[in-house]
Write a protein that holds these residues in place. Structure first.
Motif, PDB file in Angstrom:
ATOM      1  N   ALA A 124       0.873  -1.136  -0.020  1.00 22.56           N
ATOM      2  CA  ALA A 124      -0.038   0.088   0.072  1.00 22.56           C
ATOM      3  C   ALA A 124       1.011   1.152  -0.028  1.00 22.56           C
ATOM      4  O   ALA A 124       0.441   2.191  -0.760  1.00 22.56           O
ATOM      5  CB  ALA A 124      -1.122  -0.089   1.269  1.00 22.56           C
ATOM      6  N   TRP A 125       2.108   1.255   0.689  1.00 16.71           N
ATOM      7  CA  TRP A 125       2.835   2.330   0.845  1.00 16.71           C
ATOM      8  C   TRP A 125       3.377   2.825  -0.401  1.00 16.71           C
ATOM      9  O   TRP A 125       3.842   4.021  -0.458  1.00 16.71           O
ATOM     10  CB  TRP A 125       3.802   2.319   2.005  1.00 16.71           C
ATOM     11  CG  TRP A 125       5.089   1.335   1.579  1.00 16.71           C
ATOM     12  CD1 TRP A 125       6.358   1.917   1.090  1.00 16.71           C
ATOM     13  CD2 TRP A 125       5.069   0.085   1.842  1.00 16.71           C
ATOM     14  NE1 TRP A 125       7.124   1.014   0.978  1.00 16.71           N
ATOM     15  CE2 TRP A 125       6.545  -0.117   1.270  1.00 16.71           C
ATOM     16  CE3 TRP A 125       4.364  -1.070   1.805  1.00 16.71           C
ATOM     17  CZ2 TRP A 125       6.944  -1.464   1.042  1.00 16.71           C
ATOM     18  CZ3 TRP A 125       4.792  -2.347   1.558  1.00 16.71           C
ATOM     19  CH2 TRP A 125       6.108  -2.708   1.193  1.00 16.71           C
ATOM     20  N   GLU A 126       3.594   1.977  -1.378  1.00 14.53           N
ATOM     21  CA  GLU A 126       4.177   2.391  -2.587  1.00 14.53           C
ATOM     22  C   GLU A 126       3.126   2.746  -3.737  1.00 14.53           C
ATOM     23  O   GLU A 126       3.717   3.004  -4.707  1.00 14.53           O
ATOM     24  CB  GLU A 126       5.088   0.860  -3.102  1.00 14.53           C
ATOM     25  CG  GLU A 126       6.342   0.856  -2.650  1.00 14.53           C
ATOM     26  CD  GLU A 126       7.022  -0.287  -2.901  1.00 14.53           C
ATOM     27  OE1 GLU A 126       6.504  -1.161  -3.977  1.00 14.53           O
ATOM     28  OE2 GLU A 126       8.302  -0.701  -2.625  1.00 14.53           O
ATOM     29  N   SER A 127       1.871   2.601  -3.376  1.00  9.58           N
ATOM     30  CA  SER A 127       0.815   2.760  -4.455  1.00  9.58           C
ATOM     31  C   SER A 127       0.951   4.312  -4.426  1.00  9.58           C
ATOM     32  O   SER A 127       0.948   5.109  -3.441  1.00  9.58           O
ATOM     33  CB  SER A 127      -0.417   2.128  -4.000  1.00  9.58           C
ATOM     34  OG  SER A 127      -1.467   2.533  -4.927  1.00  9.58           O
ATOM     35  N   THR A 128       0.242   4.623  -5.886  1.00 10.61           N
ATOM     36  CA  THR A 128      -0.142   6.143  -5.927  1.00 10.61           C
ATOM     37  C   THR A 128      -1.471   6.462  -5.631  1.00 10.61           C
ATOM     38  O   THR A 128      -1.927   7.590  -5.288  1.00 10.61           O
ATOM     39  CB  THR A 128       0.063   6.462  -7.538  1.00 10.61           C
ATOM     40  OG1 THR A 128      -0.622   5.610  -8.353  1.00 10.61           O
ATOM     41  CG2 THR A 128       1.454   6.599  -7.716  1.00 10.61           C
ATOM     42  N   LEU A 129      -2.243   5.233  -5.355  1.00  7.50           N
ATOM     43  CA  LEU A 129      -3.560   5.379  -5.015  1.00  7.50           C
ATOM     44  C   LEU A 129      -3.758   5.989  -3.514  1.00  7.50           C
ATOM     45  O   LEU A 129      -2.612   5.395  -2.387  1.00  7.50           O
ATOM     46  CB  LEU A 129      -4.375   4.015  -4.858  1.00  7.50           C
ATOM     47  CG  LEU A 129      -4.462   3.523  -6.324  1.00  7.50           C
ATOM     48  CD1 LEU A 129      -5.217   1.930  -6.217  1.00  7.50           C
ATOM     49  CD2 LEU A 129      -5.526   4.133  -7.243  1.00  7.50           C
ATOM     50  N   PRO A 130      -4.771   6.393  -2.916  1.00  8.74           N
ATOM     51  CA  PRO A 130      -5.018   6.730  -1.616  1.00  8.74           C
ATOM     52  C   PRO A 130      -5.108   5.544  -0.923  1.00  8.74           C
ATOM     53  O   PRO A 130      -5.769   4.596  -1.506  1.00  8.74           O
ATOM     54  CB  PRO A 130      -6.245   7.643  -1.859  1.00  8.74           C
ATOM     55  CG  PRO A 130      -6.411   8.235  -2.969  1.00  8.74           C
ATOM     56  CD  PRO A 130      -5.584   7.342  -3.958  1.00  8.74           C
ATOM     57  N   THR A 131      -4.829   5.467   0.329  1.00  3.02           N
ATOM     58  CA  THR A 131      -4.692   4.046   1.033  1.00  3.02           C
ATOM     59  C   THR A 131      -6.261   3.434   0.949  1.00  3.02           C
ATOM     60  O   THR A 131      -6.450   2.000   0.606  1.00  3.02           O
ATOM     61  CB  THR A 131      -4.322   4.417   2.571  1.00  3.02           C
ATOM     62  OG1 THR A 131      -3.077   4.740   2.441  1.00  3.02           O
ATOM     63  CG2 THR A 131      -4.349   2.813   3.086  1.00  3.02           C
ATOM     64  N   ASP A 132      -7.284   4.162   1.309  1.00  3.46           N
ATOM     65  CA  ASP A 132      -8.523   3.493   1.269  1.00  3.46           C
ATOM     66  C   ASP A 132      -8.910   2.941  -0.096  1.00  3.46           C
ATOM     67  O   ASP A 132      -9.536   1.879  -0.351  1.00  3.46           O
ATOM     68  CB  ASP A 132      -9.774   4.690   1.460  1.00  3.46           C
ATOM     69  CG  ASP A 132      -9.855   4.917   3.146  1.00  3.46           C
ATOM     70  OD1 ASP A 132      -8.677   4.234   3.893  1.00  3.46           O
ATOM     71  OD2 ASP A 132     -10.643   5.705   3.618  1.00  3.46           O
TER      72      ASP A 132
END
Lengths: 328, 328
Positions: free
Chosen positions: B40-48
């Motif tokens: 999740a921390w590497e994603s460009t998406l917001p966490t939710d």
């Protein structure tokens, strides 16, 4: 407070010092309230001439293990009856000559044992867990703490103690509480201890993750920790020396550390103090300590009390507090 | 080794990580041979949004105590059945919500206890005996070793342990081997321990030469070590903190250290890591450690084995190795 070596205060008992022991420097004011010290090291006279000049007044001498008291010094002092040394060891004093001349010797018994054992354990934790290196890392302003390298766990480490005297035993007691597995090397197996004995120091090193040097410096132990022992300890092995620098072949130790042939070292003593091999300054896997073994406030006080108590007892014809038995 | 969060490798069990725990960084390669991690921390998406996107594939989540797992995160993950945390404490996880959803929780039991206790003792010896300061003194090229200030003896020191849990008990066990006199503060007196109990931390400080902070950070312990406690500890008193920075009022601690109102400190934790108050950098009576508590090679390995073992057990329908009992 400094008293001149030229005039002897008539009220206070006279004590000769060739070179001032540390405890004298720390508690000089108190010492000088109780004794009149003849300060050979401050005199412009050559030592022998100084001794001859004051020989008749000198019944007591105060020294430490860094000042040899050989037979020829003793023979220059025909009134000498007591040597007090602020050390445990007395092999810097010619005990045979003392016996011949009826000179008593007092040491400071086991006052230093705990402090030296504590610094041994402190240096071990420091080098395994990189405490001093971590302190420098934080002070340098580094903020990526996860980049700081991992340390090593104490529990389960096989610790080989070289020389299981009173200090070695105290080190063992402390390290058992950390879950270390203690074994030792000494000439004779000690029947009363529960630790594995190795008659050969190389074999001890081969079966240890850590070596802690706790033995005296003698002709037999000079450079005992040599290339072969360090190589047996190996590249994941650590060494702590709180005894004397020359028990280790320091050139070999530095080479092994620089070339990664051993894992690291915690050193309170060096072969030529205060000179420390330059190569060590670059290394993060060593902890360098300015011979701190016994230098605590509390122990210097206890040492002062024991030295002055022995002198006081002697001058009042009472039994010495910590007389060294000097029989053949 | 880095796997993309966009494609799920079909062969490996899927595990969600919101932020990477230290043990993941240390043993990432090994972890990634056994599991497919959604990062999740590497994603460009917001966490939710990231969670919603992958919700159906997420049965297991791996975190540490620095990543809160609140109810709303859990509710976004309807397939979640296991949370593994590489910490002892689990109060960063909403256990009530886990119970409601039938989610199991595994921690790493007492893997960290010994390392943290060791660093506490290491910091205490270091600050009392000035080990890190001595190392810097030698490295700076200073050669007048007798000018280096005396340290303080461990033996006989009255050590007050704040929070006598598993870490506090291990600290006590080690310090008894050094001849320290242990007492402690905790809400409840522990009937099975031989140490003196103080219900009030201020009273403990008043009767201690050293305070070692070993308790958890809770609303009750936040700034528990305040001006009053530090003042009770006094100018010859030392403090060691290996728990959490905010248990101590750090501003007050720094003020007391700078103004000589306490004797010194060994600190492995700070209120706003990795920020350390600048004033501390100037002081020689503090040892600063970059939160090293559990960071040993051996413990990171044990932690890896326990985390991956719990995940493995879960995916093979076997009992968890270290399940947290989550009953009301």
């Amino acid at each position: 407070m400094a008293s001149s070596p030229d005039k002897i205060s008539p009220e206070l008992p006279v004590v000769l010092i060739l070179k001032p022991p540390e405890v004298f420097k720390v508690h000089e004011e108190l010492f000088c309230q109780r004794f009149h010290f003849l300060r050979a090291w401050e005199s412009t006279l050559p030592t022998d001439q100084f001794l001859t000049t004051y020989a008749q007044s000198i019944q007591a001498l105060f020294c430490n293990s860094f000042t040899p008291i050989p037979a020829h010094v003793i023979r220059l002092l025909p009134s000498l009856r007591l040597i007090v040394t602020s050390s445990v060891g007395v092999n810097h004093i010619d005990l045979h000559e003392c016996r011949r001349q009826g000179i008593k010797v007092a040491n400071i018994a086991k006052v230093f044992t705990d402090d030296v054992a504590d610094i041994a354990v402190g240096l071990l934790i420091d080098v395994l867990r990189k405490v001093s290196a971590g302190d420098q890392y934080v002070r340098s302003g580094s903020r990526i703490w996860s980049d700081f390298p991992l340390g090593y766990k104490l529990g389960g480490k096989r610790v080989g103690i070289v020389g299981l005297g009173s200090i070695g035993l105290e080190v063992a007691k402390r390290l058992e509480a950390f879950g270390c597995i203690v074994s030792y090397n000494s000439r004779m197996k000690k029947p009363s201890v529960p630790f594995l004995h190795y008659a050969n120091v190389c074999e001890l090193a081969l079966n240890s993750d850590v070596l802690i040097i706790c033995c005296s410096l003698t002709e037999q132990t000079y450079h005992m920790i040599n290339r072969e022992v360090l190589s047996a300890l190996g590249k994941h092995g650590f060494i702590v020396n709180i005894a004397r620098g020359s028990i280790v072949d320091e050139k070999e130790l530095v080479r092994c550390l620089v070339q990664g042939e051993i894992g690291g070292a915690g050193l309170d003593v060096f072969a030529d103090e205060p000179n420390v091999p330059d190569d060590l300054f670059e290394l993060e896997n060593v902890v360098l300590s300015p011979h701190r073994g016994v230098f605590t406030d509390e122990t210097m006080w206890e040492c002062y009390e024991l030295v002055s108590g022995n002198l006081e007892a002697f001058f009042s014809n009472k039994p010495l507090l910590t007389m060294v038995h000097n029989d053949d």
